[in-house]
Write an enzyme that holds these catalytic residues in place. Structure first.
Site, PDB file in Angstrom:
ATOM      1  N   GLY A 190       0.822  -1.198   0.000  1.00  0.00           N
ATOM      2  CA  GLY A 190       0.000   0.000   0.000  1.00  0.00           C
ATOM      3  C   GLY A 190       0.858   1.251   0.000  1.00  0.00           C
ATOM      4  O   GLY A 190       1.964   1.284  -0.556  1.00  0.00           O
ATOM      5  N   SER A 191       0.372   2.280   0.667  1.00  0.00           N
ATOM      6  CA  SER A 191       1.063   3.578   0.639  1.00  0.00           C
ATOM      7  C   SER A 191       2.420   3.566   1.327  1.00  0.00           C
ATOM      8  O   SER A 191       3.222   4.488   1.137  1.00  0.00           O
ATOM      9  CB  SER A 191       0.179   4.652   1.281  1.00  0.00           C
ATOM     10  N   SER A 192       2.701   2.512   2.133  1.00  0.00           N
ATOM     11  CA  SER A 192       4.028   2.457   2.756  1.00  0.00           C
ATOM     12  C   SER A 192       5.108   2.213   1.710  1.00  0.00           C
ATOM     13  O   SER A 192       6.297   2.407   1.981  1.00  0.00           O
ATOM     14  CB  SER A 192       4.068   1.362   3.826  1.00  0.00           C
TER      15      SER A 192
END
Length: 587
Positions: free
Chosen positions: A290-292
């Site tokens: 995801g956004s990580s």
């Protein structure tokens, strides 16, 4: 015939008969000597001598400060030589009474192994039981000393340390991988035994001493490991998640300081737990980042000169129709490059992806170590999943930049994020610091970090921390990781999983991520936290679920390592936090 004559006749007959018998006996003895001497001598030798095993003591597993994570204690085990047990039924009855077992089970062992010279009756009995068996004085039943594996801190670091089976052979974790080093080599003594097969004298020319196992010194710090396990368990319980993982690295060396998994198990009773709980999820379970995953793409674009800090991107007021892409819950207009990272804009990163193109995006993932195993000595480690470039499509260009279409492990994420903390180097994670022999002398020392790549220049790595990742924690999606006295940098992630039934992106299954490092000016630790499938009604964003776990770990670990806080009142705050955290459970 006179009496004297009769007496002489009887004497001659007796003498002749005796002579014949003696000659026959002598002949028989000669025959025996010629034909059976070796067999009889061997039989006598076996009756009065025996080979007595001398077990080796299994080596210990120690943490980075030489605290015992796994060790062995001497205890006695009961065995039988069924061939010389005179009355198996009586022996079984008497032994069963001492052991508190069923008589028939002991009797079956003796009868079914009647032609064998060795059979276990009971392993690792208490000292009082061993003494009671010894007092029975049953011929053919005796005791031998062997080790019993113990884990003084219970479940602590269970997935790293592993466990052993009944014969002290490694079953999981480092116990299995380094079984040969830990087990040592058993010895043997050739002894003269009494009527009851008890050793009474040892032949010095037939003695082989045991070689005790070597000791493993890990990079794990038991105190930080305990902190990570507690914080992670609390998050999994609070948000009713399926499972969770946390990895703490020293970014300068690649040392794995802590590796926590929930659920966990007790290695001393591993058979009492489901097999699934023994899996080292931090190394085996793969999730979408995801956004990580955004900082890795953003940093490579910055390093290639495709973007620059302060550059403004139009974020389409929350929806980009050409890419069919939303910014979840937000409608951003213009954002600078660094603001897009701080606020975690999918659209901004997707536009960065279009500048990079699939070839550069693929290279970015590979350079940060995704799609391959991190190194050695972690059983079952997964390589993650990065598809070959030939399988990438036009959608990949805008989806990969915000963490879709590839899978990672928590360990991979910790290693990749450490690149920002150590000047752009990708290091091989290290779980083993060294090996000591049974006397404590160094056998192997592993001091030098192993650099396996340079995904970023030192300048780019430093800029990403100072101008983007610090902002994530100070004013962006990671504010719940803020620490008094320490500047933290990090990145949140809320990854949608694939629904196993529909094989489409799920809107109910998420992985909450948080990556963190501190202190920002001279990072000492990097933390990666993944909480899998939290209850959506309780919270599922990385900043809500995972960031507090990283904060709790850093809050305790940094003062423990002697990292000085900065800012007014920071020292007092750090001391207060350490006192409030309470005592550790480390033995």
């Amino acid at each position: 015939m006179t009496l004297a004559q009769r007496q002489r006749l009887v004497a001659r007959i007796l003498t002749g008969t005796l002579t014949v018998l003696l000659v026959a006996l002598a002949f028989y003895l000669v025959v025996i000597h010629v034909r059976s001497a070796d067999a009889l001598a061997g039989r006598a030798n076996r009756m009065h001598h025996m080979r007595y095993p001398i077990p080796a003591t299994r080596g210990r597993i120690l943490d980075a400060r030489l605290r015992v994570l796994a060790g062995s204690q001497a205890c006695e085990s009961l065995f039988a030589d069924p061939k010389i047990v005179e009355d198996p039924a009586d022996a079984a009855r008497r032994v069963a009474a001492v052991l508190g077992r069923d008589r028939d089970s002991i009797y079956r062992l003796l009868r079914e192994n009647a032609d064998d010279r060795f059979v276990w009756l009971e392993r690792r009995v208490p000292a009082a039981t061993a003494e009671a068996v010894r007092e029975l004085g049953i011929r053919g039943i005796s005791l031998v000393t062997e080790g019993k594996r113990s884990y003084p801190n219970g479940t602590l670091a269970a997935h790293v340390v592993g466990c052993v089976g009944a014969d002290e052979q490694g079953v999981e974790g480092l116990e299995a991988i380094f079984n040969e080093r830990l087990a040592g080599k058993p010895g043997e003594a050739y002894v003269l035994a009494d009527l009851h097969r008890r050793p009474i004298w040892m032949r010095p020319d037939h003695f082989t001493p045991a070689e005790d196992g070597q000791n493993l010194v890990l990079t794990i710090d038991a105190v930080i490991q305990d902190t990570a396990e507690r914080a992670l368990a609390q998050a999994v319980e609070t948000f009713k998640a399926d499972c969770g993982c946390a990895v703490v690295l020293d970014p300068a060396t690649g040392d794995i300081v802590a590796m926590a998994n929930v659920p966990t198990y007790d290695p001393s009773r591993y058979n009492a737990f489901p097999t699934d709980t023994r899996r080292n999820r931090a190394a085996t379970d793969m999730f979408p980042p995801g956004s990580s995953g955004k900082p890795f793409v953003a940093a490579r674009a910055l390093g290639a000169g495709l973007v620059h800090f302060g550059e403004v991107f139009y974020c389409e007021d929350g929806y980009w129709p050409e890419a069919r892409l939303h910014d979840a819950g937000h409608a951003y207009g213009n954002l600078t490059f660094e603001q897009g990272i701080i606020k975690s804009s999918n659209i901004l990163l997707a536009k960065v992806g279009t500048r990079m193109g699939n070839r550069r995006l693929h290279a970015a993932l590979v350079e940060f170590g995704f799609g391959r195993r991190t190194g050695r000595w972690l059983p079952g480690e997964a390589p993650g999943l990065v598809f070959p470039l030939s399988r990438w499509g036009s959608l990949s260009t805008t989806r990969v930049p915000f963490g879709q279409e590839y899978l990672v492990t928590t360990l991979q994420m910790a290693r990749a994020f450490a690149v920002f903390a150590n000047g752009g180097r990708l290091l091989e994670p290290r779980i083993l610091r060294g090996v000591l022999d049974s006397r404590g002398r160094v056998v192997t020392r592993m001091n030098e970090p192993r650099v396996v790549g340079h995904p970023l220049s030192p300048r780019t790595a430093r800029q990403m921390v100072d101008r983007a990742l610090v902002g994530v924690v100070e004013s962006g999606t990671g504010r719940r990781a803020q620490l008094s006295g320490y500047q933290v940098f990090g990145k949140t992630g809320t990854a949608q999983k694939i629904d196993p039934e529909t094989r489409r992106i799920s809107h109910s299954r998420y992985v909450a991520w948080f990556l963190a490092g501190a202190p920002a000016d001279a990072p000492r630790l990097v933390v990666a936290v993944a909480v899998n499938e939290p209850d959506r009604s309780l919270g599922y964003y990385g900043g809500t679920v995972a960031a507090p776990v990283a904060k709790a770990i850093l809050e305790r670990a940094l003062p423990y390592l002697g990292v000085e806080p900065s800012g007014p009142g920071a020292v007092e705050d750090a001391i207060g936090r350490a006192q409030l955290a309470g005592p550790h459970r480390i033995n």
